[in-house]
Design an enzyme around this catalytic site. Sequence first.
Site, PDB file in Angstrom:
ATOM      1  N   GLU A 225      12.198  -9.195   2.243  1.00  0.00           N
ATOM      2  CA  GLU A 225      10.831  -9.176   2.778  1.00  0.00           C
ATOM      3  C   GLU A 225      10.314  -7.752   2.909  1.00  0.00           C
ATOM      4  OE1 GLU A 225       8.852 -11.743   3.329  1.00  0.00           O
ATOM      5  OE2 GLU A 225      10.315 -13.361   3.143  1.00  0.00           O
TER       6      GLU A 225
ATOM      7  N   ASP B 276       0.671 -11.006  -0.051  1.00  0.00           N
ATOM      8  CA  ASP B 276       1.942 -11.313  -0.708  1.00  0.00           C
ATOM      9  C   ASP B 276       1.691 -11.839  -2.120  1.00  0.00           C
ATOM     10  OD1 ASP B 276       1.277 -14.025  -0.508  1.00  0.00           O
ATOM     11  OD2 ASP B 276       2.845 -14.505   0.937  1.00  0.00           O
TER      12      ASP B 276
END
Length: 152
Positions: A21, A30
Amino acid sequence: MPAATDLKPSGACRALIREFEGMRLEAYRDSKGIPTIGVGHTKGVRMGDRCSIQQADVWLSQDLEDAVAGVQMLVKAPITQSMFDALVSFTFNLGASHLGESTLLILINKRNYKAAAEQFKRWVYAGKERLTGLERRRAAEAALFLDDGIPS
């Protein structure tokens, strides 16, 4: 062999999630275009948001609790700590709904752990695009899943 409800994420689980992440203190989009901040945190995030390292760690703990709850609710077969950690990372990334509808979960609950491990590699797409980062993450999760061996 412990039930999923008896397990908690290990340091290896947190490290795996942090590795894939990353940590960003300013909101970004994202791979699916979702505003994200901290360590993969998406709830209530708007572009332009900023956070401290401490806030990112708080959100990580809260989001980890959600992923843990999903795994504990869905996994009925006995699993090892490594299997639990891999599934928490998977669920942290994709959500419990995706785990719940997966062949991965069906195979785990049938105690077909080797076949289940093969399922991780199917989850490497963001929309219709195959992503190298997801390929690497799923390979790491599959390896971790089998790290403690197969329950008898």
